[in-house]
Write a protein that holds these residues in place. Structure first.
Motif, PDB file in Angstrom:
ATOM      1  N   PRO A 186       0.806  -1.226   0.000  1.00 43.16           N
ATOM      2  CA  PRO A 186       0.000   0.000   0.000  1.00 43.16           C
ATOM      3  C   PRO A 186       0.834   1.270   0.000  1.00 43.16           C
ATOM      4  CG  PRO A 186      -1.003  -1.614   1.429  1.00 43.16           C
ATOM      5  CD  PRO A 186       0.301  -2.201   0.987  1.00 43.16           C
ATOM      6  N   ARG A 187       1.955   1.278   0.733  1.00 40.53           N
ATOM      7  CA  ARG A 187       2.765   2.501   0.764  1.00 40.53           C
ATOM      8  C   ARG A 187       3.402   2.798  -0.592  1.00 40.53           C
ATOM      9  NH1 ARG A 187       6.095  -1.070   3.902  1.00 40.53           N
ATOM     10  NH2 ARG A 187       8.020  -1.666   2.782  1.00 40.53           N
ATOM     11  N   PRO A 193      -1.814   9.141  -8.277  1.00 44.77           N
ATOM     12  CA  PRO A 193      -3.231   9.365  -8.587  1.00 44.77           C
ATOM     13  C   PRO A 193      -3.931   8.035  -8.910  1.00 44.77           C
ATOM     14  CG  PRO A 193      -1.827  10.147 -10.381  1.00 44.77           C
ATOM     15  CD  PRO A 193      -0.912   9.792  -9.260  1.00 44.77           C
ATOM     16  N   TRP A 194      -5.236   7.978  -8.628  1.00 49.01           N
ATOM     17  CA  TRP A 194      -5.980   6.727  -8.764  1.00 49.01           C
ATOM     18  C   TRP A 194      -7.236   6.890  -9.603  1.00 49.01           C
ATOM     19  CZ3 TRP A 194      -5.588   1.622  -7.243  1.00 49.01           C
ATOM     20  CH2 TRP A 194      -4.423   1.286  -6.543  1.00 49.01           C
ATOM     21  N   ILE A 195      -7.568   5.794 -10.289  1.00 49.40           N
ATOM     22  CA  ILE A 195      -8.846   5.648 -10.989  1.00 49.40           C
ATOM     23  C   ILE A 195      -9.639   4.587 -10.225  1.00 49.40           C
ATOM     24  CG2 ILE A 195      -9.959   5.087 -13.186  1.00 49.40           C
ATOM     25  CD1 ILE A 195      -6.952   5.425 -14.323  1.00 49.40           C
ATOM     26  N   PHE A 201     -19.843   0.408  -5.011  1.00 47.63           N
ATOM     27  CA  PHE A 201     -19.451  -0.782  -5.758  1.00 47.63           C
ATOM     28  C   PHE A 201     -18.330  -1.503  -5.005  1.00 47.63           C
ATOM     29  CE2 PHE A 201     -21.883   1.575  -8.706  1.00 47.63           C
ATOM     30  CZ  PHE A 201     -22.418   0.658  -9.583  1.00 47.63           C
ATOM     31  N   PRO A 202     -18.256  -2.838  -5.162  1.00 50.15           N
ATOM     32  CA  PRO A 202     -17.401  -3.634  -4.274  1.00 50.15           C
ATOM     33  C   PRO A 202     -15.947  -3.200  -4.176  1.00 50.15           C
ATOM     34  CG  PRO A 202     -18.882  -5.076  -5.466  1.00 50.15           C
ATOM     35  CD  PRO A 202     -19.084  -3.699  -6.028  1.00 50.15           C
ATOM     36  N   LEU A 203     -15.319  -2.800  -5.278  1.00 49.84           N
ATOM     37  CA  LEU A 203     -13.882  -2.513  -5.241  1.00 49.84           C
ATOM     38  C   LEU A 203     -13.519  -1.335  -4.339  1.00 49.84           C
ATOM     39  CD1 LEU A 203     -13.794  -4.566  -7.546  1.00 49.84           C
ATOM     40  CD2 LEU A 203     -12.132  -3.097  -8.694  1.00 49.84           C
ATOM     41  N   MET A 204     -14.487  -0.481  -4.027  1.00 55.34           N
ATOM     42  CA  MET A 204     -14.177   0.683  -3.192  1.00 55.34           C
ATOM     43  C   MET A 204     -13.679   0.276  -1.812  1.00 55.34           C
ATOM     44  SD  MET A 204     -14.096   3.565  -4.554  1.00 55.34           S
ATOM     45  CE  MET A 204     -13.849   4.414  -2.997  1.00 55.34           C
ATOM     46  N   ALA A 205     -14.109  -0.862  -1.298  1.00 56.85           N
ATOM     47  CA  ALA A 205     -13.647  -1.295   0.026  1.00 56.85           C
ATOM     48  C   ALA A 205     -12.154  -1.583   0.010  1.00 56.85           C
ATOM     49  CB  ALA A 205     -14.429  -2.529   0.478  1.00 56.85           C
ATOM     50  N   THR A 206     -11.652  -2.127  -1.095  1.00 56.21           N
ATOM     51  CA  THR A 206     -10.208  -2.377  -1.188  1.00 56.21           C
ATOM     52  C   THR A 206      -9.445  -1.072  -1.335  1.00 56.21           C
ATOM     53  OG1 THR A 206     -10.619  -4.540  -2.187  1.00 56.21           O
ATOM     54  CG2 THR A 206      -8.417  -3.623  -2.464  1.00 56.21           C
ATOM     55  N   ILE A 207      -9.986  -0.129  -2.068  1.00 56.99           N
ATOM     56  CA  ILE A 207      -9.363   1.200  -2.173  1.00 56.99           C
ATOM     57  C   ILE A 207      -9.251   1.831  -0.780  1.00 56.99           C
ATOM     58  CG2 ILE A 207      -9.675   3.541  -3.071  1.00 56.99           C
ATOM     59  CD1 ILE A 207      -8.811   1.600  -5.220  1.00 56.99           C
ATOM     60  N   ASP A 208     -10.326   1.741  -0.006  1.00 55.41           N
ATOM     61  CA  ASP A 208     -10.305   2.281   1.354  1.00 55.41           C
ATOM     62  C   ASP A 208      -9.279   1.546   2.218  1.00 55.41           C
ATOM     63  OD1 ASP A 208     -12.313   4.022   0.641  1.00 55.41           O
ATOM     64  OD2 ASP A 208     -13.924   2.757   1.441  1.00 55.41           O
ATOM     65  N   ALA A 209      -9.142   0.237   2.010  1.00 52.15           N
ATOM     66  CA  ALA A 209      -8.178  -0.538   2.795  1.00 52.15           C
ATOM     67  C   ALA A 209      -6.741  -0.136   2.444  1.00 52.15           C
ATOM     68  CB  ALA A 209      -8.384  -2.031   2.532  1.00 52.15           C
ATOM     69  N   ILE A 210      -6.488   0.162   1.182  1.00 49.12           N
ATOM     70  CA  ILE A 210      -5.153   0.625   0.771  1.00 49.12           C
ATOM     71  C   ILE A 210      -4.820   1.939   1.486  1.00 49.12           C
ATOM     72  CG2 ILE A 210      -3.779   1.505  -1.165  1.00 49.12           C
ATOM     73  CD1 ILE A 210      -5.329  -0.474  -2.950  1.00 49.12           C
ATOM     74  N   ALA A 211      -5.788   2.862   1.492  1.00 47.79           N
ATOM     75  CA  ALA A 211      -5.572   4.154   2.149  1.00 47.79           C
ATOM     76  C   ALA A 211      -5.327   3.967   3.646  1.00 47.79           C
ATOM     77  CB  ALA A 211      -6.772   5.064   1.909  1.00 47.79           C
ATOM     78  N   ALA A 213      -4.143   1.242   5.179  1.00 46.72           N
ATOM     79  CA  ALA A 213      -2.857   0.576   5.418  1.00 46.72           C
ATOM     80  C   ALA A 213      -1.695   1.541   5.207  1.00 46.72           C
ATOM     81  CB  ALA A 213      -2.719  -0.634   4.500  1.00 46.72           C
ATOM     82  N   ALA A 214      -1.839   2.473   4.243  1.00 50.76           N
ATOM     83  CA  ALA A 214      -0.769   3.437   3.971  1.00 50.76           C
ATOM     84  C   ALA A 214      -0.856   4.664   4.878  1.00 50.76           C
ATOM     85  CB  ALA A 214      -0.834   3.869   2.505  1.00 50.76           C
ATOM     86  N   ASN A 215      -1.989   4.769   5.612  1.00 49.50           N
ATOM     87  CA  ASN A 215      -2.209   5.886   6.521  1.00 49.50           C
ATOM     88  C   ASN A 215      -2.207   7.225   5.799  1.00 49.50           C
ATOM     89  OD1 ASN A 215      -2.799   6.896   9.069  1.00 49.50           O
ATOM     90  ND2 ASN A 215      -0.639   7.319   9.536  1.00 49.50           N
ATOM     91  N   ARG A 216      -2.847   7.230   4.627  1.00 48.87           N
ATOM     92  CA  ARG A 216      -2.997   8.495   3.902  1.00 48.87           C
ATOM     93  C   ARG A 216      -4.172   8.374   2.930  1.00 48.87           C
ATOM     94  NH1 ARG A 216       1.943   9.786  -0.016  1.00 48.87           N
ATOM     95  NH2 ARG A 216       0.425  11.344  -0.694  1.00 48.87           N
ATOM     96  N   ARG A 217      -4.784   9.489   2.613  1.00 48.79           N
ATOM     97  CA  ARG A 217      -5.907   9.500   1.678  1.00 48.79           C
ATOM     98  C   ARG A 217      -5.376   9.360   0.250  1.00 48.79           C
ATOM     99  NH1 ARG A 217     -11.048  11.668   2.058  1.00 48.79           N
ATOM    100  NH2 ARG A 217     -10.494  12.608   4.074  1.00 48.79           N
ATOM    101  N   LEU A 218      -6.055   8.536  -0.543  1.00 50.95           N
ATOM    102  CA  LEU A 218      -5.660   8.381  -1.945  1.00 50.95           C
ATOM    103  C   LEU A 218      -6.191   9.552  -2.768  1.00 50.95           C
ATOM    104  CD1 LEU A 218      -6.178   4.572  -2.692  1.00 50.95           C
ATOM    105  CD2 LEU A 218      -4.202   5.748  -1.731  1.00 50.95           C
TER     106      LEU A 218
END
Length: 298
Positions: A186-187, A193-195, A201-211, A213-218
């Motif tokens: 994640p770091r 930048p992200w798309i 929709f389901p994939l947003m939960a993984t996007i939130d998990a990445i943020a 784990a990295a301790n920062r907003r994507l």
């Protein structure tokens, strides 16, 4: 009155006694008498009368027994119609699928069902938020749905067959600085930048998990649900994206890299109402979906 009571009345007219009817229908004489009493309650004129020790039909009873023949004939015809519908191998089967699953599964299914005597598949694209997939089973025989590995299970009101547990990789241009890494954390990806897909929709939960784990907003710059479009935007340098490993068409200018440190996998499931698989054609399509999943995974 019901079908069984009418049949008993008909048999009484033909066999001539309660005992004979009970023997023919494999029940006790008292059960036959009880059903005749229940039938009589719904009829304003007597249906039976005593003739010595025998119970016989009155003229009204004879008329109703004759009508019972028509009722049994109609019900038998209805049962045969249903049996034909349930057992017909080339019946129409409706299948809804979200976009990337439709692109991956539809060609394999249409090829498998091209011969005469096979189910006639009717496809529809339904790319909806996760909680809306079960509702689609009201309108379609089978529904291809997806949810993240750690997301809540589907409700018990639908039957579920899991076809794939598909990894979600990070997509980037082939010339991207991260493209040389074998595996990402994640770091590594949080500062780019992200798309992403739209909220809900389901994939947003993984996007939130990445943020998290990295301790920062994507930095989310684009919201696109269709992976074919996402691939083009990634190739043009529009940002990183999560993309399924097996069900998206490869893009020559895009590479996929595995992601560690978060749950990055989705289930592709078939949802249906339990009664739908009473039909042979629906069961055939469900079996073919499982074969197609093995092909896609391979």
């Amino acid at each position: 009155m019901d079908e069984r009571q009418l049949r008993i009345l008909r048999e009484l007219g033909e066999l001539g006694s309660v005992t004979a009817v009970a023997e023919a229908l494999l029940v006790t004489p008292s059960a036959i008498s009880q059903q005749l009493r229940l039938l009589q309650r719904s009829i304003p004129v007597p249906l039976t009368e005593r003739d010595g020790r025998r119970l016989v039909l009155t003229p009204a009873g004879q008329a109703l027994a004759g009508a019972a023949i028509d009722v049994e004939t109609a019900l038998a015809r209805a049962r045969h119609t249903v049996e034909d519908f349930v057992g017909r191998p080339d019946a129409v089967v409706t299948l809804a699928a979200f976009n990337s699953a439709a692109a991956a599964f539809a060609p394999l299914l249409l090829s498998a069902f091209s011969a005469p005597g096979r189910p006639r598949l009717v496809l529809a694209d339904e790319d909806v938020a996760q909680d809306r997939f079960p509702r689609l089973t009201r309108d379609y025989d089978l529904v291809l749905a997806h949810r993240l590995d750690h997301a809540p299970a589907w409700p018990h009101t639908v039957s579920v067959t899991t076809l794939l547990r598909e990894p979600l990789d990070v997509a980037m241009p082939a010339a991207h600085p991260l493209a040389g890494k074998r595996r990402l954390l994640p770091r590594d990806v949080a500062g780019h930048p992200w798309i992403t897909v739209h909220d809900g929709f389901p994939l947003m939960a993984t996007i939130d998990a990445i943020a998290a784990a990295a301790n920062r907003r994507l930095d989310i710059v684009h919201r696109i649900n269709e992976f074919a479009v996402v691939a083009e935007v990634v190739a043009a340098g529009g940002g990183l994206a999560l993309m399924p490993r097996w069900t998206t068409r490869p893009h020559p200018a895009v590479v996929l890299k595995p992601l560690s440190g978060v749950h990055a996998r989705r289930h592709i499931d078939v949802l249906h109402r339990p009664e739908r698989t009473a039909r042979q054609a629906v069961r055939t399509v469900l079996t073919e979906l499982q074969r197609a999943a093995a092909t896609i995974r391979g």
